[in-house]
Scaffold this motif. Sequence first.
Motif, short mmCIF file in Angstrom:
data_model
loop_
_atom_site.label_atom_id
_atom_site.label_comp_id
_atom_site.label_asym_id
_atom_site.label_seq_id
_atom_site.Cartn_x
_atom_site.Cartn_y
_atom_site.Cartn_z
N LEU A 73 -40.76 -58.00 12.31
CA LEU A 73 -41.32 -57.00 13.21
C LEU A 73 -40.26 -56.48 14.19
CD1 LEU A 73 -44.83 -58.50 14.07
CD2 LEU A 73 -44.35 -56.43 12.73
N SER A 74 -39.45 -57.38 14.71
CA SER A 74 -38.39 -56.98 15.65
C SER A 74 -37.41 -56.04 14.97
CB SER A 74 -37.67 -58.21 16.18
OG SER A 74 -38.53 -59.00 16.96
N THR A 75 -37.09 -56.33 13.73
CA THR A 75 -36.17 -55.44 12.98
C THR A 75 -36.80 -54.07 12.79
OG1 THR A 75 -35.10 -57.30 11.89
CG2 THR A 75 -34.92 -55.17 10.81
N ILE A 127 -43.68 -50.65 12.00
CA ILE A 127 -44.42 -51.53 12.91
C ILE A 127 -45.60 -50.75 13.51
CG2 ILE A 127 -42.96 -51.01 14.90
CD1 ILE A 127 -43.21 -54.01 15.67
N SER A 128 -46.72 -51.42 13.66
CA SER A 128 -47.90 -50.80 14.28
C SER A 128 -47.89 -51.06 15.79
CB SER A 128 -49.18 -51.38 13.68
OG SER A 128 -49.32 -52.74 14.07
N THR A 133 -47.04 -54.97 20.29
CA THR A 133 -47.60 -55.88 21.29
C THR A 133 -47.25 -57.32 20.96
OG1 THR A 133 -49.38 -54.33 21.76
CG2 THR A 133 -49.74 -56.62 22.41
N ALA A 134 -47.32 -57.69 19.67
CA ALA A 134 -47.00 -59.06 19.26
C ALA A 134 -45.53 -59.39 19.55
CB ALA A 134 -47.30 -59.26 17.78
N ARG A 139 -41.56 -62.14 23.02
CA ARG A 139 -40.40 -62.07 23.90
C ARG A 139 -40.75 -62.52 25.31
NH1 ARG A 139 -38.27 -56.33 21.57
NH2 ARG A 139 -37.29 -57.18 19.69
N ARG A 140 -41.95 -62.18 25.77
CA ARG A 140 -42.38 -62.59 27.11
C ARG A 140 -42.46 -64.11 27.20
NH1 ARG A 140 -45.97 -64.87 29.53
NH2 ARG A 140 -47.38 -65.04 27.76
#
Length: 176
Positions: A73-75, A127-128, A133-134, A139-140
Motif C-alpha cells: 500500500l505504501s508503494t 490505493i483506495s 487511511t490504513a 505510520r501513526r
Amino acid sequence: MPIRPASGPPSTGRGRYPTTANHAGTGSAPDDERLDPVFVAMLRTSITRLARSQRAERQRDPRALPLSLISALSTLQRLGPLTPTQLAHVEGVRKPSMTRALATLIERGLAIKENDEYDGRQCIVRISDKGLTAVQESRRVVDSWYSRRLRQLSHQDLADLMRAGGALARLASETT
C-alpha cells in the motif's frame, strides 16, 4: 559507509578512534582502514533490533495489517497506480505472491483494481481512500512508538541521532 567519527566513539565506552587528516570533517569518501568492524556490527545490530521492535509494535495493534500489505500500500501511495507485475518488482517479491496480497487488499477495500486504459490485457492497481487511511494509521502507530522511545534518550543522544539522521537516510536510500 559507516566511518569512525573524528570526535570520538559511539557511546559504547570504547576509546577514541584514529582519524586521518585527509578526511577528517571533509565529508569526502572514507578510507577503508577508517571503518571500525565493532561499529559496523553495532550499527547492524541496532538497526535490526529497531526494525524488529517497530514490527512488533505495529503488530500489537489489533487493526494492524501484515507488513507485506502495508508495504504494498505504501508503494502504491508513493508511486501511484501500478500493474501487479510492476508492484511485485518494486516490492522484491514474485508475481504470485503479489497477486495473493493484492487479492487481500482488494477484498478489504484497501486497493482498487482497474483496467489499463492503454493496454486492455493489463490491469492497474491503485490505493483506495480506505488504504490511505490504513497506511496513515500504521505510520501513526510506529511514529508514536518512536516518539516515546526518543523521549527516553538524553539530550546528547538525541542531538547525536539528529545529526546522524541525514546519513542514515542516505544509507537507507542507497540500499533500495
